[in-house]
Design an enzyme around this catalytic site. Structure first.
Site, PDB file in Angstrom:
ATOM      1  CG  HIS A   1      -3.490 -35.969  16.230  1.00 26.80           C
ATOM      2  ND1 HIS A   1      -3.748 -37.174  16.844  1.00 26.80           N
ATOM      3  CD2 HIS A   1      -4.446 -35.818  15.280  1.00 26.80           C
ATOM      4  CE1 HIS A   1      -4.797 -37.740  16.268  1.00 26.80           C
ATOM      5  NE2 HIS A   1      -5.240 -36.938  15.317  1.00 26.80           N
TER       6      HIS A   1
ATOM      7  CD  GLU B   1       9.079  -5.978   7.379  1.00 24.04           C
ATOM      8  OE1 GLU B   1       8.756  -4.889   6.837  1.00 24.04           O
ATOM      9  OE2 GLU B   1       8.858  -6.231   8.579  1.00 24.04           O
TER      10      GLU B   1
ATOM     11  CE  LYS C   1      -3.556   2.217   2.779  1.00 20.81           C
ATOM     12  NZ  LYS C   1      -4.552   2.069   3.849  1.00 20.81           N
TER      13      LYS C   1
ATOM     14  N   GLY D   1      -5.017  -2.092   4.944  1.00 26.22           N
ATOM     15  CA  GLY D   1      -4.168  -3.209   4.523  1.00 26.22           C
ATOM     16  C   GLY D   1      -4.818  -4.563   4.734  1.00 26.22           C
TER      17      GLY D   1
ATOM     18  CD  GLU E   1      -2.172  -4.529  11.374  1.00 27.78           C
ATOM     19  OE1 GLU E   1      -0.983  -4.808  11.500  1.00 27.78           O
ATOM     20  OE2 GLU E   1      -2.699  -4.374  10.259  1.00 27.78           O
TER      21      GLU E   1
HETATM   22  O1  F6P Z   1       2.468  -3.946   9.918  1.00 25.25           O
HETATM   23  C1  F6P Z   1       1.594  -2.908   9.697  1.00 25.25           C
HETATM   24  C2  F6P Z   1       1.135  -2.767   8.297  1.00 25.25           C
HETATM   25  O2  F6P Z   1       0.926  -1.415   8.087  1.00 25.25           O
HETATM   26  C3  F6P Z   1      -0.133  -3.558   7.998  1.00 25.25           C
HETATM   27  O3  F6P Z   1      -1.262  -2.940   8.453  1.00 25.25           O
HETATM   28  C4  F6P Z   1      -0.055  -3.681   6.519  1.00 25.25           C
HETATM   29  O4  F6P Z   1      -0.937  -4.626   6.047  1.00 25.25           O
HETATM   30  C5  F6P Z   1       1.402  -4.039   6.365  1.00 25.25           C
HETATM   31  O5  F6P Z   1       2.053  -3.238   7.333  1.00 25.25           O
HETATM   32  C6  F6P Z   1       1.995  -3.841   4.998  1.00 25.25           C
HETATM   33  O6  F6P Z   1       1.979  -2.515   4.588  1.00 25.25           O
HETATM   34  P1  F6P Z   1       2.199  -2.108   3.079  1.00 25.25           P
HETATM   35  O7  F6P Z   1       1.107  -2.730   2.277  1.00 25.25           O
HETATM   36  O8  F6P Z   1       2.132  -0.620   3.062  1.00 25.25           O
HETATM   37  O9  F6P Z   1       3.547  -2.609   2.648  1.00 25.25           O
END
Ligand code: F6P
Length: 529
Positions: free
Chosen positions: A374, A202, A196, A257, A343
């Protein structure tokens, strides 16, 4: 006003004192019509909440609470596009993404671009830099840009288009991307960068490494346009990354998100199961929206799920919620619901910024049945924690093999029944258990559960199921007086990461840090290469 001051809340607290210690055995014995009274059916979905520790009076009071909290008014405010996500100043409009013909023009436009793109990939018109067909798509995203699509693609494996493999990479740990790329050929791999914000640590780290992987194979920057598309709201950042504007599938800041799988973030789903099936997913969610917006309180599935959850959390003190899909295909549903529920409603400041003095979202976790039986089901049967459970079953198997499905369904019903009714010492004795083992063979029962039955697992029913939980979350936010649509709680960790990275990577001073973090950094520095 703090929620507990609402009259129905006080009445529920009073009522809970008397019903809290009643056993499900007694509730069932007292009412032979309990299943009919406490089950709902909508559009071929059955919701049986008769194994919850409540009676008609409980439900009456809970519905009064929903009225006093103004649940309908909040629905209207959401549908009118009011900025009900007030801490971010945003409306909450994910239902517009699946409104079919009534969807806004910009939504329809992106959907038709997604449809055309899927077609080009599947019919082989879209080629990689060397002219090869695309055989593999890697979705790079995290949180809401990963969990929903990953879960849906896994759930709908029976609808998979066999000419394309769809992979998901989310973790910053290079093991995730590296282990995926070793199996792939850069000439026939396409990346969907799903973010978004297009700033998430990451996702950007994985996207940059993926770009280098493609460039290492061709050296031609022009190849990026053939191998990268994006789903994002940030068109400036996607352009800076080198993704051609026509390869960006846009969505908008009014899509949260964790509610974004219906938007361009659903592109990997559409690629995996085909665009027409993706439309069915949207149609299923839309059908649930229509039900939620119009059904009266006493037959409203999402509201009922929310009221039961509130009852368990705030009046029976169940602070753990297990979700057990008896469907291998739905194995990732608990992970998606974890983000969706925790969240959204894992918060302690109410809408006015005041600290709440009542529990909010319980810890949600889960595992597909029968696997969970299990491992941790022992604790549910004989441990000391009260855990509210959701069982999810399918009328028909999505991958039928002789003899499996009836055993699966029997296991599901056996577990919810054993959890509800347990086994007394007398019953154990009558079953021939020796005296010295009786204490160990006693099952207290009274563990509350709801069972949801979908007729089958299709894109349509999966859409219904996810939307059902989304609206449950919405109702709980209203009942707890929370803003379910922000997520400030994840920010602090992100900020600290930014500060600590230079201390670990380089020798940036760590003196101002706490002793534990300092000690850990010192220890980790020895492993640097
Ligand atoms: O970890 C928080 C968050 O903002 C989530 O709400 C969201 O889904 C995720 O990080 C990924 O964010 P983005 O789509 O902006 O990479």
């Amino acid at each position: 006003m703090q929620v507990p001051l609402r009259p129905a809340w006080l009445a529920l607290a009073e009522h809970a004192r008397s019903i809290k210690h009643r056993h499900l055995r007694d509730l069932f014995a007292a009412d032979p019509g309990r299943f009919e009274r406490f089950s709902l059916s909508q559009d071929r979905i059955l919701l049986d909440y008769s194994k919850q520790r409540l009676d008609l009076h409980t439900m009456g009071l809970l519905r009064q609470l929903a009225e006093q909290a103004g649940w309908r008014n909040w629905i209207e405010r959401m549908r009118a596009g009011e900025p009900i996500n007030h801490t971010e100043g945003r409306p909450v409009r994910h239902v517009d993404l699946r409104a079919g013909n009534a969807a806004p023009a910009e939504v329809k436009d992106v959907l038709s671009r997604m449809a055309a793109f899927c077609e080009q990939i599947h019919d082989g018109r879209w080629r990689g830099f060397s002219g090869e067909r695309i055989t593999d798509v890697v979705n790079i995203g995290i949180g809401g840009s990963d969990l929903g699509p990953r879960m849906a693609v896994h759930a709908l494996a029976a609808f998979e288009q066999l000419d394309l493999n769809v992979h998901f990479v989310s973790n910053l740990d290079s093991a995730d991307l590296a282990s995926t790329l070793t199996r792939l050929n850069p000439r026939s791999t396409l990346f969907v960068i799903a973010s978004k914000t297009f700033t998430t640590l990451e996702t950007m780290a994985n996207a940059n490494t993926a770009r280098n992987w493609i460039l290492a194979s061709t050296g031609d920057k022009g190849a990026i346009a053939r191998h990268f598309v994006a789903a994002s709201t940030n068109l400036v950042a996607t352009a800076e990354f080198g993704i051609a504007p026509e390869n960006v599938f846009e969505f908008w800041d009014w899509v949260g998100g964790r509610f974004s799988l219906w938007s361009a973030i659903g592109l990997p789903i559409a690629l995996a199961i085909g665009y027409r099936n993706f439309e069915q997913l949207l149609a299923g969610a839309h059908a649930m929206d229509a039900h939620f917006f119009s059904a009266p309180a006493d037959t409203n599935l999402p509201l009922t799920l929310a009221l039961v959850a509130l009852w368990n959390t705030n009046f029976l003190d169940a602070h753990s919620h297990g979700v057990f899909p008896y469907s291998h295909s739905l194995a990732l549903l608990p992970s998606h619901l974890q983000q969706l529920e925790m969240e959204s409603n894992g918060k302690r400041a109410n809408r006015d910024g005041l600290a709440v003095d009542y529990p909010t979202n319980p810890i949600l976790w889960g595992e597909a049945g029968t696997n969970g039986q299990h491992s941790f089901f022992q604790l549910l049967h004989q441990g000391s924690a009260l855990v509210a459970c959701d069982f999810i079953a399918l009328g028909k198997s999505d991958f039928p093999l002789p003899g499996h499905h009836s055993g699966l369904l029997a296991s599901c019903l056996a577990q919810s029944s054993a959890l509800a009714f347990g086994q007394t010492v007398e019953e154990a004795r009558a079953a021939g258990i020796p005296e010295h083992l009786l204490a160990f063979r006693r099952f207290p029962g009274n563990q509350p559960s709801t069972t949801l039955v979908l007729p089958e697992l299709t894109p349509f029913t999966l859409g219904q199921l996810i939307a059902l939980y989304e609206h449950k979350v919405f109702c709980l936010g209203v009942l707890w007086n929370l803003n379910s649509f922000d997520q400030w709680g994840v920010e602090l960790g992100k900020q600290l990461t930014g500060k600590l990275a230079p201390c670990i990577r380089d020798d940036a001073p760590s003196d101002a840090l706490d002793a534990s973090t300092r000690g850990l950094i010192k220890h980790l520095r020895q492993f640097r290469t």
